[in-house]
Design an enzyme around this catalytic site. Structure first.
Site, PDB file in Angstrom:
ATOM      1  N   ASN A 147      21.878  -9.977 -24.836  1.00  0.00           N
ATOM      2  CA  ASN A 147      21.479 -11.103 -25.693  1.00  0.00           C
ATOM      3  C   ASN A 147      21.797 -10.903 -27.173  1.00  0.00           C
ATOM      4  O   ASN A 147      22.138 -11.863 -27.862  1.00  0.00           O
ATOM      5  CB  ASN A 147      20.018 -11.489 -25.451  1.00  0.00           C
ATOM      6  CG  ASN A 147      19.068 -10.351 -25.697  1.00  0.00           C
ATOM      7  OD1 ASN A 147      19.426  -9.188 -25.614  1.00  0.00           O
ATOM      8  ND2 ASN A 147      17.836 -10.689 -26.016  1.00  0.00           N
ATOM      9  N   GLU A 245      12.154  -1.067 -24.095  1.00  0.00           N
ATOM     10  CA  GLU A 245      11.967  -2.351 -24.791  1.00  0.00           C
ATOM     11  C   GLU A 245      12.246  -3.440 -23.773  1.00  0.00           C
ATOM     12  O   GLU A 245      13.408  -3.714 -23.462  1.00  0.00           O
ATOM     13  CB  GLU A 245      12.948  -2.465 -25.966  1.00  0.00           C
ATOM     14  CG  GLU A 245      12.697  -1.498 -27.095  1.00  0.00           C
ATOM     15  CD  GLU A 245      11.521  -1.892 -27.965  1.00  0.00           C
ATOM     16  OE1 GLU A 245      10.867  -2.914 -27.680  1.00  0.00           O
ATOM     17  OE2 GLU A 245      11.254  -1.163 -28.922  1.00  0.00           O
ATOM     18  N   CYS A 279      13.975 -11.452 -26.551  1.00  0.00           N
ATOM     19  CA  CYS A 279      12.800 -10.860 -25.905  1.00  0.00           C
ATOM     20  C   CYS A 279      11.512 -11.304 -26.571  1.00  0.00           C
ATOM     21  O   CYS A 279      10.510 -11.520 -25.915  1.00  0.00           O
ATOM     22  CB  CYS A 279      12.914  -9.347 -25.942  1.00  0.00           C
ATOM     23  SG  CYS A 279      13.270  -8.720 -27.588  1.00  0.00           S
ATOM     24  N   GLU A 449      11.097   0.854 -31.593  1.00  0.00           N
ATOM     25  CA  GLU A 449      12.344   0.838 -32.343  1.00  0.00           C
ATOM     26  C   GLU A 449      12.021   0.362 -33.758  1.00  0.00           C
ATOM     27  O   GLU A 449      10.942  -0.136 -34.023  1.00  0.00           O
ATOM     28  CB  GLU A 449      13.361  -0.127 -31.697  1.00  0.00           C
ATOM     29  CG  GLU A 449      13.785   0.252 -30.289  1.00  0.00           C
ATOM     30  CD  GLU A 449      14.746   1.441 -30.214  1.00  0.00           C
ATOM     31  OE1 GLU A 449      14.989   2.087 -31.264  1.00  0.00           O
ATOM     32  OE2 GLU A 449      15.234   1.723 -29.118  1.00  0.00           O
TER      33      GLU A 449
HETATM   34  P1  NAP Z   1      18.886  -6.004 -17.582  1.00  0.00           P
HETATM   35  O1  NAP Z   1      19.432  -6.732 -16.435  1.00  0.00           O
HETATM   36  O2  NAP Z   1      17.666  -5.202 -17.403  1.00  0.00           O
HETATM   37  O3  NAP Z   1      20.064  -5.103 -18.156  1.00  0.00           O
HETATM   38  C1  NAP Z   1      19.938  -4.358 -19.347  1.00  0.00           C
HETATM   39  C2  NAP Z   1      20.946  -3.236 -19.339  1.00  0.00           C
HETATM   40  O4  NAP Z   1      20.620  -2.321 -18.286  1.00  0.00           O
HETATM   41  C3  NAP Z   1      22.375  -3.680 -19.076  1.00  0.00           C
HETATM   42  O5  NAP Z   1      23.248  -2.865 -19.819  1.00  0.00           O
HETATM   43  C4  NAP Z   1      22.519  -3.414 -17.591  1.00  0.00           C
HETATM   44  O6  NAP Z   1      23.865  -3.239 -17.200  1.00  0.00           O
HETATM   45  C5  NAP Z   1      21.744  -2.119 -17.450  1.00  0.00           C
HETATM   46  N1  NAP Z   1      21.274  -1.807 -16.100  1.00  0.00           N
HETATM   47  C6  NAP Z   1      21.122  -2.645 -15.035  1.00  0.00           C
HETATM   48  N2  NAP Z   1      20.676  -1.967 -13.968  1.00  0.00           N
HETATM   49  C7  NAP Z   1      20.542  -0.667 -14.346  1.00  0.00           C
HETATM   50  C8  NAP Z   1      20.104   0.520 -13.688  1.00  0.00           C
HETATM   51  N3  NAP Z   1      19.716   0.515 -12.413  1.00  0.00           N
HETATM   52  N4  NAP Z   1      20.085   1.685 -14.382  1.00  0.00           N
HETATM   53  C9  NAP Z   1      20.450   1.705 -15.682  1.00  0.00           C
HETATM   54  N5  NAP Z   1      20.880   0.618 -16.354  1.00  0.00           N
HETATM   55  C10 NAP Z   1      20.915  -0.564 -15.703  1.00  0.00           C
HETATM   56  O7  NAP Z   1      18.545  -6.992 -18.776  1.00  0.00           O
HETATM   57  P2  NAP Z   1      19.463  -8.183 -19.287  1.00  0.00           P
HETATM   58  O8  NAP Z   1      19.460  -9.211 -18.232  1.00  0.00           O
HETATM   59  O9  NAP Z   1      20.754  -7.639 -19.765  1.00  0.00           O
HETATM   60  O10 NAP Z   1      18.653  -8.644 -20.589  1.00  0.00           O
HETATM   61  C11 NAP Z   1      17.576  -9.504 -20.553  1.00  0.00           C
HETATM   62  C12 NAP Z   1      16.253  -8.752 -20.606  1.00  0.00           C
HETATM   63  O11 NAP Z   1      16.226  -7.858 -21.715  1.00  0.00           O
HETATM   64  C13 NAP Z   1      15.088  -9.662 -20.816  1.00  0.00           C
HETATM   65  O12 NAP Z   1      14.030  -9.316 -19.959  1.00  0.00           O
HETATM   66  C14 NAP Z   1      14.691  -9.420 -22.264  1.00  0.00           C
HETATM   67  O13 NAP Z   1      13.359  -9.714 -22.543  1.00  0.00           O
HETATM   68  C15 NAP Z   1      14.998  -7.997 -22.423  1.00  0.00           C
HETATM   69  N6  NAP Z   1      15.179  -7.645 -23.845  1.00  0.00           N
HETATM   70  C16 NAP Z   1      14.207  -6.918 -24.494  1.00  0.00           C
HETATM   71  C17 NAP Z   1      14.334  -6.617 -25.850  1.00  0.00           C
HETATM   72  C18 NAP Z   1      13.279  -5.824 -26.578  1.00  0.00           C
HETATM   73  O14 NAP Z   1      13.558  -5.316 -27.652  1.00  0.00           O
HETATM   74  N7  NAP Z   1      12.067  -5.696 -26.066  1.00  0.00           N
HETATM   75  C19 NAP Z   1      15.465  -7.045 -26.537  1.00  0.00           C
HETATM   76  C20 NAP Z   1      16.427  -7.775 -25.855  1.00  0.00           C
HETATM   77  C21 NAP Z   1      16.269  -8.074 -24.509  1.00  0.00           C
HETATM   78  P3  NAP Z   1      24.752  -4.437 -16.566  1.00  0.00           P
HETATM   79  O15 NAP Z   1      24.175  -5.717 -17.046  1.00  0.00           O
HETATM   80  O16 NAP Z   1      26.106  -4.139 -17.087  1.00  0.00           O
HETATM   81  O17 NAP Z   1      24.679  -4.274 -15.090  1.00  0.00           O
END
Ligand code: NAP
Ligand code: MG
Length: 473
Positions: A147, A245, A279, A449
């Site tokens: 994002n 996070e 997020c 962070e």
């Molecule tokens: P995600 O599906 O959890 O993926 C995040 C990252 O983790 C990607 O680089 C993904 O790689 C990787 N990943 C996926 N499966 C993994 C595994 N089994 N082991 C290690 N890494 C793995 O999240 P997203 O869909 O990209 O992002 C949306 C989410 O992020 C939302 O829930 C949002 O709230 C959260 N977020 C939180 C913050 C915060 O600061 N709290 C900030 C931004 C976003 P691939 O996608 O390449 O497979």
């Protein structure tokens, strides 16, 4: 082809893997991107490990100067980075520019921290000198979501590098471009080879390999709760320290004495920025019943004035677009009423655009009030008393952010302290500054962070006691 950046060089996957990234039809032509596996992750970790002794042993002043050069170079290259980010994510160019500036701000802020004193001297007893020092963990794995790709990478990399760690960064597979450009920029301004490596590939493969690698001493993960859980299980076996996070369903509480125009303006920003793919989006509005209709009216007017593609961009991918559309249906099936937007309003299938949507007649137990949509959707819930507002705000598995609008500062402070969340905004939403620590309660994660606080999560304390012998004087 876009390839890994390991040990100061762009390299394809050892086993030749790649895939075609079709940026939701935004790109002139799809680009081919390297898809790594555990061998590439291991290569990146080995590169980071080899670079570690030199990087952790240079003076902190020198590390700070390197970070400052990164900040300056990012600012100078803002157009190219913003364009690339907008192409990968679809977000409006002004938003990308703000995120690149924010990335530079992180490096600048942590560059200045080298001048702060580190450690303590503890006065315990005569003849015993005790001091503490902070040491880097070593090789840090940083896994980022799609994002805010560059911005979130910089948020974690800057304090990790300042603390003397070396880094293996894995961006989300759909948004790899600016992380690779960033690693190239860091090399260009003199960051030694191997200090920052970027490995591309699927999270379940490359991400897992980073978390499992025995040389990785700390992982900072930003992403979803399910993946956070998966990583935690792997980390539990290794007793690996994590910063998590994760997601949110943050509530904004508006009392009847508030400036409703200000509240409406901030709430619209809270749930529509980056098309709600943030997020810390404010996605639940808790409003005192006497001003419910007036506030909803002001919010609807503002939403109607938003321009597609300028104020609100598309949803990142067709898959995520499908998820958001499903939630619109869920909300309506549950009995919520769309005051603006909704499943029947214009949804641009090809462009992945969802009209910003405000639901009233929402009960906090509904899925639309409990689950993270990651789209521009606001759930409005009425309350009558302060106690009820606090109970509703905390009736959530998440605890990332919260907001309070009130002219009664004592009431605002009471509610701010009662809301279980890592950051609270009073009479605004989402004040973002690099100095302000950021993180979650409950399912929104742990660790912090940003701010000086982040440095504590990328380093560990060592206590050193020195026996001075008998003190007689
Ligand atoms: P995600 O599906 O959890 O993926 C995040 C990252 O983790 C990607 O680089 C993904 O790689 C990787 N990943 C996926 N499966 C993994 C595994 N089994 N082991 C290690 N890494 C793995 O999240 P997203 O869909 O990209 O992002 C949306 C989410 O992020 C939302 O829930 C949002 O709230 C959260 N977020 C939180 C913050 C915060 O600061 N709290 C900030 C931004 C976003 P691939 O996608 O390449 O497979
Ligand atoms: Mg995902």
């Amino acid at each position: 082809m876009l390839t890994h950046f390991i040990n100061g060089e762009t390299v394809p996957s050892i086993n030749g893997g790649s895939f075609v990234l079709d940026q939701a039809s935004r790109a002139a032509k799809p680009i081919e991107v390297t898809r790594g596996d555990a061998q590439d992750a291991a290569s990146a970790v080995e590169s980071a490990a080899a670079a570690l002794p030199a990087w952790r042993n240079i003076s902190s002043q020198e590390r700070g100067r390197a970070l400052q050069r990164v900040a300056d170079a990012l600012r100078a290259d803002i157009d190219r980075f913003a364009q690339a980010e907008s192409l990968d994510t679809g977000k409006p160019i002004e938003l990308s520019r703000a995120e690149v500036t924010g990335a530079a701000d992180y490096f600048e802020f942590y560059a200045t921290l080298v001048n702060l004193p580190v450690g303590e001297v503890l006065d315990i007893e005569p003849g015993l000198h005790v001091h503490t020092i902070r040491e880097p963990y070593g090789v840090v794995g940083i896994i980022t979501p799609w994002n805010l790709p560059l911005n979130q990478a910089a948020r974690a990399c800057a304090p990790a590098l300042l603390a003397g760690n070396t880094v293996v960064l894995k961006p989300a597979e759909v948004t790899p471009t600016t992380s690779i450009m960033f690693a190239e920029l860091c090399k260009h301004v003199g960051l030694p080879d191997g200090v920052l490596n970027v490995v591309l590939g699927q999270g379940s493969v490359v991400g897992t390999a980073i978390v499992e690698h025995p040389t990785v001493s700390k992982v900072a993960f930003t992403g979803s709760v399910p993946v956070g859980r998966t990583i935690s299980r792997v980390a539990a076996e290794r007793i690996l320290p994590l910063t998590l996070e994760l997601g949110g369903k943050s509530a904004c509480v508006v009392f009847e004495d508030s400036d409703l125009d200000l509240a409406a303006k901030e709430i619209v920003r809270a749930f529509t920025t980056n098309a709600g793919q943030v997020c810390s989006s404010g996605t639940r509005l808790l409003v005192q019943e006497s001003v419910h209709d007036a506030l909803v009216g002001k919010i609807v007017d503002r939403v109607k004035a938003l321009r597609e593609g300028v104020d609100v961009g598309p949803i990142i991918t067709q898959q995520q677009f499908g998820t958001v559309k499903d939630y619109l249906q869920v909300a309506e099936d549950e009995g919520a009423t769309a005051a603006v937007g909704g499943s029947g309003s214009a949804v641009d299938e090809a462009g992945c655009y969802v009209a910003p949507t405000v639901y009233t007649n929402v009960d906090n137990s509904m899925r639309i009030a409990q689950e993270e949509v990651f789209g521009p959707v606001l759930a409005v819930i009425k309350f009558s008393s302060e106690d009820e507002a606090i109970a509703l705000a905390n009736d959530s598995d998440f605890g990332l952010a919260g907001g309070v609008f009130s002219h009664d500062i004592a009431q605002a402070m009471r509610v701010a302290s009662a809301i279980q969340a890592g950051q609270i905004y009073i009479n605004s939403w989402s004040t973002q500054s690099v100095q302000m620590p950021f993180g979650g309660h409950k399912l929104s994660g742990y660790g912090r962070e940003k701010g000086i606080e982040a440095v504590n999560h990328y380093s560990q304390v060592k206590s050193v006691s020195i026996n001075l012998g008998a003190v007689t004087a």
